[in-house]
Design an enzyme around this catalytic site. Structure first.
Site, PDB file in Angstrom:
ATOM      1  N   GLY A 130       0.618  -1.272  -0.124  1.00  0.00           N
ATOM      2  CA  GLY A 130      -0.020  -0.106  -0.102  1.00  0.00           C
ATOM      3  C   GLY A 130       0.810   1.260   0.215  1.00  0.00           C
TER       4      GLY A 130
ATOM      5  N   ASP B  46      -2.959 -12.296   4.822  1.00  0.00           N
ATOM      6  CA  ASP B  46      -4.415 -11.602   4.973  1.00  0.00           C
ATOM      7  C   ASP B  46      -4.583 -11.471   6.524  1.00  0.00           C
ATOM      8  OD1 ASP B  46      -7.063 -11.041   5.299  1.00  0.00           O
ATOM      9  OD2 ASP B  46      -7.752 -12.156   4.030  1.00  0.00           O
TER      10      ASP B  46
ATOM     11  N   ALA C 186      -5.214  -1.876   5.602  1.00  0.00           N
ATOM     12  CA  ALA C 186      -6.547  -1.543   6.001  1.00  0.00           C
ATOM     13  C   ALA C 186      -7.594  -1.337   4.766  1.00  0.00           C
ATOM     14  CB  ALA C 186      -6.280   0.207   6.672  1.00  0.00           C
ATOM     15  N   TYR C 187      -8.671  -1.374   5.057  1.00  0.00           N
ATOM     16  CA  TYR C 187      -9.737  -1.313   3.938  1.00  0.00           C
ATOM     17  C   TYR C 187     -10.138  -0.016   3.946  1.00  0.00           C
ATOM     18  CZ  TYR C 187     -13.904  -2.231   1.113  1.00  0.00           C
ATOM     19  OH  TYR C 187     -15.054  -2.108   0.410  1.00  0.00           O
ATOM     20  N   THR C 188      -9.332   0.813   3.204  1.00  0.00           N
ATOM     21  CA  THR C 188      -9.538   2.261   2.912  1.00  0.00           C
ATOM     22  C   THR C 188     -10.280   2.999   1.752  1.00  0.00           C
ATOM     23  OG1 THR C 188      -7.538   2.412   1.326  1.00  0.00           O
ATOM     24  CG2 THR C 188      -6.894   2.289   3.514  1.00  0.00           C
TER      25      THR C 188
ATOM     26  N   TYR D 288     -16.593   3.566   7.945  1.00  0.00           N
ATOM     27  CA  TYR D 288     -14.851   3.498   7.818  1.00  0.00           C
ATOM     28  C   TYR D 288     -14.183   3.923   9.243  1.00  0.00           C
ATOM     29  CZ  TYR D 288     -10.110   4.751   6.736  1.00  0.00           C
ATOM     30  OH  TYR D 288      -8.770   5.161   6.791  1.00  0.00           O
TER      31      TYR D 288
ATOM     32  N   LYS E  47     -12.271   1.952  11.897  1.00  0.00           N
ATOM     33  CA  LYS E  47     -10.991   2.399  12.535  1.00  0.00           C
ATOM     34  C   LYS E  47     -10.942   2.696  13.782  1.00  0.00           C
ATOM     35  CE  LYS E  47      -7.692   2.947  10.062  1.00  0.00           C
ATOM     36  NZ  LYS E  47      -6.453   2.026   9.612  1.00  0.00           N
TER      37      LYS E  47
HETATM   38  N1  NAP Z   1      -4.958   7.347   2.629  1.00  0.00           N
HETATM   39  C1  NAP Z   1      -5.225   8.347   3.469  1.00  0.00           C
HETATM   40  O1  NAP Z   1      -5.432   9.433   3.370  1.00  0.00           O
HETATM   41  C2  NAP Z   1      -5.143   7.926   4.990  1.00  0.00           C
HETATM   42  C3  NAP Z   1      -5.616   8.951   5.844  1.00  0.00           C
HETATM   43  C4  NAP Z   1      -5.343   8.720   7.318  1.00  0.00           C
HETATM   44  C5  NAP Z   1      -5.087   7.812   7.790  1.00  0.00           C
HETATM   45  N2  NAP Z   1      -4.821   6.387   6.914  1.00  0.00           N
HETATM   46  C6  NAP Z   1      -4.470   5.147   7.259  1.00  0.00           C
HETATM   47  O2  NAP Z   1      -3.265   4.817   6.991  1.00  0.00           O
HETATM   48  C7  NAP Z   1      -2.955   3.426   6.751  1.00  0.00           C
HETATM   49  C8  NAP Z   1      -2.348   3.154   5.267  1.00  0.00           C
HETATM   50  O3  NAP Z   1      -3.247   3.601   4.302  1.00  0.00           O
HETATM   51  P1  NAP Z   1      -2.917   3.686   2.699  1.00  0.00           P
HETATM   52  O4  NAP Z   1      -3.075   4.982   2.110  1.00  0.00           O
HETATM   53  O5  NAP Z   1      -1.180   3.235   2.514  1.00  0.00           O
HETATM   54  O6  NAP Z   1      -3.710   2.835   2.210  1.00  0.00           O
HETATM   55  P2  NAP Z   1      -3.619   1.622   1.006  1.00  0.00           P
HETATM   56  O7  NAP Z   1      -2.859   2.462  -0.038  1.00  0.00           O
HETATM   57  O8  NAP Z   1      -5.183   1.507   0.545  1.00  0.00           O
HETATM   58  O9  NAP Z   1      -2.820   0.440   1.455  1.00  0.00           O
HETATM   59  C9  NAP Z   1      -3.681  -0.287   2.304  1.00  0.00           C
HETATM   60  C10 NAP Z   1      -2.978  -1.887   2.109  1.00  0.00           C
HETATM   61  O10 NAP Z   1      -3.777  -2.822   2.834  1.00  0.00           O
HETATM   62  C11 NAP Z   1      -3.985  -3.858   2.150  1.00  0.00           C
HETATM   63  N3  NAP Z   1      -5.007  -4.744   2.661  1.00  0.00           N
HETATM   64  C12 NAP Z   1      -6.288  -4.628   2.739  1.00  0.00           C
HETATM   65  N4  NAP Z   1      -6.853  -5.599   3.368  1.00  0.00           N
HETATM   66  C13 NAP Z   1      -6.180  -6.311   3.899  1.00  0.00           C
HETATM   67  C14 NAP Z   1      -5.900  -7.482   4.558  1.00  0.00           C
HETATM   68  N5  NAP Z   1      -7.111  -8.120   4.906  1.00  0.00           N
HETATM   69  N6  NAP Z   1      -4.796  -8.114   4.797  1.00  0.00           N
HETATM   70  C15 NAP Z   1      -3.648  -7.546   4.608  1.00  0.00           C
HETATM   71  N7  NAP Z   1      -3.698  -6.409   3.606  1.00  0.00           N
HETATM   72  C16 NAP Z   1      -4.895  -5.789   3.510  1.00  0.00           C
HETATM   73  C17 NAP Z   1      -4.424  -3.379   0.633  1.00  0.00           C
HETATM   74  O11 NAP Z   1      -4.238  -4.491  -0.316  1.00  0.00           O
HETATM   75  P3  NAP Z   1      -5.385  -4.377  -1.526  1.00  0.00           P
HETATM   76  O12 NAP Z   1      -5.042  -2.950  -2.134  1.00  0.00           O
HETATM   77  O13 NAP Z   1      -4.736  -5.672  -2.343  1.00  0.00           O
HETATM   78  O14 NAP Z   1      -6.575  -4.461  -1.066  1.00  0.00           O
HETATM   79  C18 NAP Z   1      -3.339  -2.265   0.679  1.00  0.00           C
HETATM   80  O15 NAP Z   1      -2.220  -2.754   0.012  1.00  0.00           O
HETATM   81  C19 NAP Z   1      -4.417   2.876   6.887  1.00  0.00           C
HETATM   82  O16 NAP Z   1      -4.447   2.427   8.254  1.00  0.00           O
HETATM   83  C20 NAP Z   1      -5.553   4.125   6.749  1.00  0.00           C
HETATM   84  O17 NAP Z   1      -6.694   3.669   7.473  1.00  0.00           O
HETATM   85  C21 NAP Z   1      -4.947   6.801   5.321  1.00  0.00           C
END
Ligand code: NAP
Length: 281
Positions: A10, A36, A60-62, A125, A129
């Site tokens: 991710g 997973d 995460a499921y984002t 969501y 979280k």
């Molecule tokens: N993006 C934002 O703006 C933001 C803001 C605040 C906080 N956050 C938090 O920051 C963290 C990282 O976010 P990110 O932006 O890097 O999100 P991301 O790019 O969507 O990465 C999340 C990764 O988790 C994987 N995943 C989903 N379900 C899974 C499972 N059951 N087991 C293992 N891996 C799984 C996804 O794989 P697949 O793609 O194959 O499903 C993806 O590679 C998360 O906790 C998110 O809630 C993000």
């Protein structure tokens, strides 16, 4: 340290793995295909086999809007799975660092939110979280971040640059405010908190705040494009309307980092300029 990074394919996971590796730590980078996290057997099996000093959960499921209609998956990945990670790290002696979000807040507060403000999520969501934060347990480090942007993900910076190149309309909401945060800066603080094995909740964002409209203008400026092309709209004007409500204010004050005397990520405009130059060159 030996560090297991989950969700390592991710946006944040890739830069977290890179950050630890650059400091000489041994990295096991597990994508969803490798591990997973919602499967308890897999989590106990992998953590037991790897025996990491630290597990950084970037999985995460984002898909914020999709979570509204798939609460089971949202809770399965964002909350239930964290219970497995907490159990596994307790059992095998490692430290858990779990990543959470500004969307745990309602957005009704006028000032920035600090770590002791009461979460009151309004979306599935955000609620899932928040449940994950509670599952991480008292010994874990919980890092709440916001509006993440990095080289490897779909984010606001890439979206603005793409729309600008296509000549499409650039309309962004001016009634949601937050702190744009850049994955290398967040990863640096995560590394520090893990090396120190600091328990508790930390807000970790770049400094400075903007609406999405203001941030889009900053992206244009950083790319040497005309910011006047960006138009402000309200959330109510979004077509189609978004399924999940977003907080109007989710600026996070990094109060715990300040109290811990740990350097907070700097103003967001410097990493924004770096990311834009990486993406356009
Ligand atoms: N993006 C934002 O703006 C933001 C803001 C605040 C906080 N956050 C938090 O920051 C963290 C990282 O976010 P990110 O932006 O890097 O999100 P991301 O790019 O969507 O990465 C999340 C990764 O988790 C994987 N995943 C989903 N379900 C899974 C499972 N059951 N087991 C293992 N891996 C799984 C996804 O794989 P697949 O793609 O194959 O499903 C993806 O590679 C998360 O906790 C998110 O809630 C993000």
């Amino acid at each position: 340290m030996k560090v297991l990074v989950t969700g390592a394919a991710g946006q944040l996971g890739r830069d977290v793995a890179e950050r630890f590796a650059a400091s000489g730590h041994e990295i096991v980078a597990a994508s969803r295909q490798d591990l997973d996290i919602s499967q308890r057997g897999q989590v106990l099996g992998v953590v037991g086999a790897v025996q990491p000093d630290t597990v950084v959960n970037c999985a995460a499921y984002t898909a914020v809007d999709a979570c509204e209609t798939d609460a089971e998956r949202a809770y399965g990945v964002n909350a239930w799975a964290v219970r497995h990670l907490a159990e596994a790290t307790r059992r095998f002696g490692g430290h858990l660092c779990h990543v959470s979000t500004d969307y745990v807040f309602s957005g009704e507060k006028a000032e920035p939110y600090h770590e002791w403000d009461r979460p009151d999520p309004r979306s599935v969501y955000g609620a899932s979280k928040r449940a994950g934060e509670q599952e991480a347990g008292h010994d874990a480090t919980v890092v709440r971040t916001s509006w993440l942007c990095g080289r490897h993900g779909t984010n606001m910076v890439g979206t603005v640059l793409r729309l600008a190149a296509e000549g499409g309309s650039l309309r962004f909401v001016s009634d949601q405010r937050g702190s744009p945060s850049f994955t290398p800066d967040v990863a640096t603080v995560i590394e520090r908190l893990c090396v120190d094995r600091r328990p508790g909740l930390y807000h970790v964002t770049n400094q400075g705040e903007a609406s999405w409209y203001e941030f889009a203008r900053e992206v244009m400026v950083a790319a040497g494009l005309d910011p006047e092309r960006v138009e402000p709209i309200t959330t109510a004007e979004l077509v189609p309307p978004r399924a999940a409500p977003r907080p109007a204010n989710s600026v996070l004050e990094n109060r715990a980092l300040a109290l811990a005397d740990i350097a907070r990520p700097g103003d967001y405009r410097a990493p924004l300029a770096r990311l834009v130059s990486e993406l356009i060159n």
